[in-house]
Design an enzyme around this catalytic site. Structure first.
Site, PDB file in Angstrom:
ATOM      1  N   GLY A 112      17.907  20.131   4.359  1.00  0.00           N
ATOM      2  CA  GLY A 112      19.052  20.748   5.320  1.00  0.00           C
ATOM      3  C   GLY A 112      18.889  21.851   5.799  1.00  0.00           C
ATOM      4  O   GLY A 112      16.987  22.420   5.535  1.00  0.00           O
ATOM      5  N   TRP A 169      10.270  17.565   4.809  1.00  0.00           N
ATOM      6  CA  TRP A 169      10.080  17.371   6.229  1.00  0.00           C
ATOM      7  C   TRP A 169      10.813  18.787   7.036  1.00  0.00           C
ATOM      8  O   TRP A 169      11.279  19.130   6.416  1.00  0.00           O
ATOM      9  CB  TRP A 169      10.781  16.359   6.225  1.00  0.00           C
ATOM     10  CG  TRP A 169      10.869  15.801   7.620  1.00  0.00           C
ATOM     11  CD1 TRP A 169       9.710  14.828   8.445  1.00  0.00           C
ATOM     12  CD2 TRP A 169      11.654  16.637   8.654  1.00  0.00           C
ATOM     13  NE1 TRP A 169      10.310  14.545   9.614  1.00  0.00           N
ATOM     14  CE2 TRP A 169      11.055  15.635   9.993  1.00  0.00           C
ATOM     15  CE3 TRP A 169      12.733  17.159   8.842  1.00  0.00           C
ATOM     16  CZ2 TRP A 169      11.577  15.967  11.388  1.00  0.00           C
ATOM     17  CZ3 TRP A 169      12.565  17.375  10.701  1.00  0.00           C
ATOM     18  CH2 TRP A 169      12.633  16.757  12.109  1.00  0.00           C
ATOM     19  N   GLU A 189      15.193   0.393  23.401  1.00  0.00           N
ATOM     20  CA  GLU A 189      14.777  -0.200  21.943  1.00  0.00           C
ATOM     21  C   GLU A 189      13.074  -0.526  21.908  1.00  0.00           C
ATOM     22  O   GLU A 189      12.822   0.575  20.401  1.00  0.00           O
ATOM     23  CB  GLU A 189      15.832  -0.952  21.072  1.00  0.00           C
ATOM     24  CG  GLU A 189      15.501  -1.592  19.745  1.00  0.00           C
ATOM     25  CD  GLU A 189      15.845  -0.706  19.357  1.00  0.00           C
ATOM     26  OE1 GLU A 189      15.524   0.735  19.241  1.00  0.00           O
ATOM     27  OE2 GLU A 189      15.207  -0.585  17.436  1.00  0.00           O
ATOM     28  N   ARG A 196      12.060   8.133   3.564  1.00  0.00           N
ATOM     29  CA  ARG A 196      13.407   9.491   4.149  1.00  0.00           C
ATOM     30  C   ARG A 196      12.235  10.360   5.047  1.00  0.00           C
ATOM     31  O   ARG A 196      12.807  11.042   5.659  1.00  0.00           O
ATOM     32  CB  ARG A 196      13.764  10.630   3.003  1.00  0.00           C
ATOM     33  CG  ARG A 196      15.096   9.365   2.813  1.00  0.00           C
ATOM     34  CD  ARG A 196      15.128  10.606   0.998  1.00  0.00           C
ATOM     35  NE  ARG A 196      15.907  11.557   1.727  1.00  0.00           N
ATOM     36  CZ  ARG A 196      17.480  11.464   1.861  1.00  0.00           C
ATOM     37  NH1 ARG A 196      17.723  10.257   1.116  1.00  0.00           N
ATOM     38  NH2 ARG A 196      17.943  12.352   2.058  1.00  0.00           N
ATOM     39  N   CYS A 247      14.178  15.359   3.714  1.00  0.00           N
ATOM     40  CA  CYS A 247      13.836  15.785   2.873  1.00  0.00           C
ATOM     41  C   CYS A 247      14.212  15.119   1.476  1.00  0.00           C
ATOM     42  O   CYS A 247      15.588  15.400   1.558  1.00  0.00           O
ATOM     43  CB  CYS A 247      14.010  17.275   2.701  1.00  0.00           C
ATOM     44  SG  CYS A 247      13.644  18.765   3.068  1.00  0.00           S
ATOM     45  N   GLU A 306       7.547   5.474  18.233  1.00  0.00           N
ATOM     46  CA  GLU A 306       7.354   6.582  16.645  1.00  0.00           C
ATOM     47  C   GLU A 306       6.664   5.231  16.296  1.00  0.00           C
ATOM     48  O   GLU A 306       6.122   6.034  15.291  1.00  0.00           O
ATOM     49  CB  GLU A 306       9.322   6.064  16.312  1.00  0.00           C
ATOM     50  CG  GLU A 306       9.409   4.687  16.235  1.00  0.00           C
ATOM     51  CD  GLU A 306      10.813   4.438  15.875  1.00  0.00           C
ATOM     52  OE1 GLU A 306      11.821   5.696  15.660  1.00  0.00           O
ATOM     53  OE2 GLU A 306      11.498   3.852  16.055  1.00  0.00           O
TER      54      GLU A 306
HETATM   55  C1  F6R Z   1      14.611   4.689  15.151  1.00  0.00           C
HETATM   56  C2  F6R Z   1      15.580   4.291  13.837  1.00  0.00           C
HETATM   57  C3  F6R Z   1      16.322   6.168  14.362  1.00  0.00           C
HETATM   58  C4  F6R Z   1      17.888   5.930  13.876  1.00  0.00           C
HETATM   59  C5  F6R Z   1      18.786   7.405  14.733  1.00  0.00           C
HETATM   60  C6  F6R Z   1      19.980   6.895  13.426  1.00  0.00           C
HETATM   61  O1  F6R Z   1      14.299   3.342  14.309  1.00  0.00           O
HETATM   62  O2  F6R Z   1      15.985   4.457  13.357  1.00  0.00           O
HETATM   63  O3  F6R Z   1      15.937   6.288  16.065  1.00  0.00           O
HETATM   64  O4  F6R Z   1      18.483   5.283  14.561  1.00  0.00           O
HETATM   65  O5  F6R Z   1      17.834   8.184  13.666  1.00  0.00           O
HETATM   66  O6  F6R Z   1      20.159   7.015  12.110  1.00  0.00           O
HETATM   67  P1  F6R Z   1      21.346   6.369  11.486  1.00  0.00           P
HETATM   68  O7  F6R Z   1      21.014   4.842  12.279  1.00  0.00           O
HETATM   69  O8  F6R Z   1      20.708   6.597  10.291  1.00  0.00           O
HETATM   70  O9  F6R Z   1      22.544   6.920  11.631  1.00  0.00           O
END
Ligand code: F6R
Length: 606
Positions: free
Chosen positions: A99, A74, A478, A27, A2, A485
């Site tokens: 949250g 979200w 990856e 986001r 959100c 995704e």
């Molecule tokens: C995939 C992706 C997510 C983030 C994960 C962690 O493309 O972006 O898997 O890697 O949500 O997010 P951070 O790096 O912000 O902790």
């Protein structure tokens, strides 16, 4: 997750709120809304789906007012529907929230006993009803918020607006970040500085447990103990251009293309002219370290898995890795002389932050590798190393991944040097090989047309497998994550040697198998596994280099030939074709590349 924005302005705020919400679109969200107070009256507009729906609604039903709050939601509690969209309202209070209020069911039951009912399925409406209840009992807005916050358990960023109060917003932070922006006779609140970038660059970050009474004259901040807190404003540098698509069709395309320049910037930052690695402050003492524990989520965790190979091979340093959501509840013992290292693009991922806090009094040192330098994870670390990728807006992480790998690679080299595993010449040679990467990535980007052609066929598949060995196994993971995704095609990755222990049953002519295999010490073994696939009719896309294509390119469905790269650093280069394939497959399928369904960029709930 959100997004929150609030403005106490000098002009009509509805268009500014929508504009700021647009900057928070990255986001991830499934509904949006704004509320204003005008001539003392609170009013709101909410719409499901993209912000354009809210904008359309505002054309037909405009919302006047110079004070307002806005939200992109979200969904967590309750489906994406107008009744669940924020701002929520109860009587004289409107509220937006990021949250989860964990005790909302108990609160709901208690409010029901007071004869107060809910219209939505959300935890957030409970906050509005509670605050309005206290107002009705005679509390001032400040008192009502204080009483409300005292009843809440969970993680939140909250922003309140009140009927009859055109110069007041109250913001509160516990678990989810909030930034206060200072303007010229105006004040702002945002989930992050990016939302506020066109409005102001003077930002005060609320600390954990803070709440702030914001008027056009400024913000008065109290800490969790109710004491007035002095939180200095900082001038941050997010210029609007950094969050533009810069002529690209999608942020993801821009961010893929930016990798050479971002990596060059990071190399210049961390590698001195003498070739030594420069870390801030006292740096990291790897020589006395017994163990490195790495924790992250998603793509960032795959960067850790690649780095494990580097730390172990270059420095003989034992590495444990866990995804943060598992780590935090396992109560893992942390032996003495362990450094805990957290990797996060946003620096706000709730599970990673909780894992960091778990390690706080147990690990000898907390180090983080982050993109957002002002983030909670950076601020709660003993040493925060920025990856310098610049704002990453596309939900699928691309340039942050390669920059994470670069910084982790440099740390592994430094560890190898300090632990006496790398002599001067070996160290210098590997640093030089890293310096070659931006140029090699530039070459690789020219494969975008080939990737587009291959992706048109991948888009027809229902399932796709990725294979890799050694350092390329995390890359396969990856590649599969990136593809699923944004294209929504089911993709799985396996260590290629594991294939025959089960997953090979999935292979048939309708399941493309993408093999990531630079011509390195494990090439022949990977190719044997690839042959096992081909023998069963599986169409293989081989991603390799010239020697690899020569040795094993016959009979495969397709080949993508990358420039030669030092095998050690191949994962950084091979991330690029994985990104290009995912991107073009998503284009071919017509999905929403930058904001794929159900996903959020910054995952601030568990
Ligand atoms: C995939 C992706 C997510 C983030 C994960 C962690 O493309 O972006 O898997 O890697 O949500 O997010 P951070 O790096 O912000 O902790």
């Amino acid at each position: 997750m959100c997004g929150i924005v609030g403005i106490l302005g000098t002009h009509e705020v509805a268009p500014l709120l929508v504009e700021s919400l647009k900057r928070l679109e990255y986001r991830g969200y499934d509904s949006a809304g704004i509320a204003t107070v005008n001539d003392g009256h609170l009013d709101r507009r909410r719409a499901v789906g993209k912000l354009v729906n809210l904008s359309d609604l505002l054309v037909h039903e405009p919302l006047a007012g110079k004070a307002g709050i806005g939200h992109t939601r979200w969904a967590t509690h309750g489906a994406p529907a107008v009744r669940n969209a924020h701002p929520h309202r109860s009587g004289r209070v409107s509220v937006v929230h990021n949250g989860i209020i964990e005790n909302f069911r108990e609160l709901r039951a208690w409010l029901a006993e007071q004869g107060l009912s809910h219209e939505s399925d959300t935890d957030t409406e409970t906050v509005a009803i509670l605050a309005n209840h206290f107002l009705a009992e005679g509390a001032t807005p400040e008192e009502a918020v204080e009483l409300t916050l005292a009843r809440l358990h969970g993680a939140y960023a909250l922003l309140f607006l009140f009927e009859g109060q055109e110069d007041l917003m109250i913001a509160a932070r516990k678990g989810s970040p909030l930034a206060i922006g200072h303007g010229d006779g105006e004040m702002y609140v945002g989930s992050d500085a990016i939302a506020l970038a066109p409005l102001t660059s003077r930002i005060t970050y609320l600390e954990e447990g803070d709440w702030a009474v914001v008027t056009r004259a400024g913000a008065s901040i109290k800490d969790s103990a109710g004491r007035l807190a002095n939180r200095p404003a900082k001038t941050i540098q997010i210029d609007s251009a950094q969050v533009d698509k810069a002529g690209h069709r999608h942020f993801m395309a821009k961010e893929i293309a930016e990798q050479p320049s971002r990596l060059t910037g990071a190399l210049d930052h961390y590698v001195g002219e003498d070739g030594a690695i420069r870390l801030p402050g006292p740096g990291i003492d790897f020589s006395t370290m017994d163990r490195l524990t790495m924790v992250a989520c998603g793509t960032a965790s795959y960067a850790c898995y690649v780095a494990k190979y580097w730390f172990e091979q270059l420095a003989g340093l034992p590495v444990d890795i866990d995804v943060a959501s598992e780590f935090r509840y396992r109560e893992p013992p942390i032996p003495p002389r362990t450094t805990a290292l957290f990797v996060s693009q946003s620096g706000e991922t709730a599970d990673t932050l909780a894992a960091l806090r778990y390690c706080r009094d147990k690990a000898e040192r907390i180090v983080s590798v982050v993109n957002v330098a002002e983030s909670s994870i950076a601020r709660e670390s003993d040493l925060a190393l920025p990856i310098l990728a610049g704002p990453e807006i596309g939900v699928a992480s691309t340039k942050a991944f390669s920059c994470q790998l670069l910084v982790l690679g440099l740390l592994a080299l430094e560890a190898g040097r300090q632990r006496g595993r790398l002599d001067g010449a070996g160290f210098a040679e590997k640093v030089e090989a890293l310096r070659a990467l931006p140029g090699l990535i530039n070459h690789t980007l020219s494969l975008t047309e080939d990737a587009g052609r291959i992706a048109a066929q991948l888009a027809e598949a229902r399932d796709i497998l990725f294979l890799g060995r050694g350092r390329m196994f995390p890359l396969a993971l990856e590649g599969a994550l990136k593809l699923k995704e944004i294209s929504y095609i089911h993709a799985e990755a396996y260590a290629s040697g594991e294939l025959k222990h089960g997953p090979i049953a999935l292979v048939d002519k309708a399941v493309p198998v993408i093999v990531m295999a630079p011509h390195d010490e494990l090439f022949d073994k990977t190719v044997s596994n690839m042959q096992e696939v081909m023998a069963r009719g599986g169409p293989v896309l081989l991603i390799t280099d010239r020697d690899g294509a020569k040795a094993a390119g016959h009979g495969v469905w397709e080949t993508l030939v990358l420039p030669d790269v030092a095998p050690l650093w191949a994962p950084i280069l091979y991330a690029v074709p994985a990104q290009l394939l995912a991107y073009h497959t998503a284009i071919a399928k017509g999905t929403d590349v930058d904001q794929p369904r159900n996903l959020a960029k910054s995952v601030t709930v568990e």
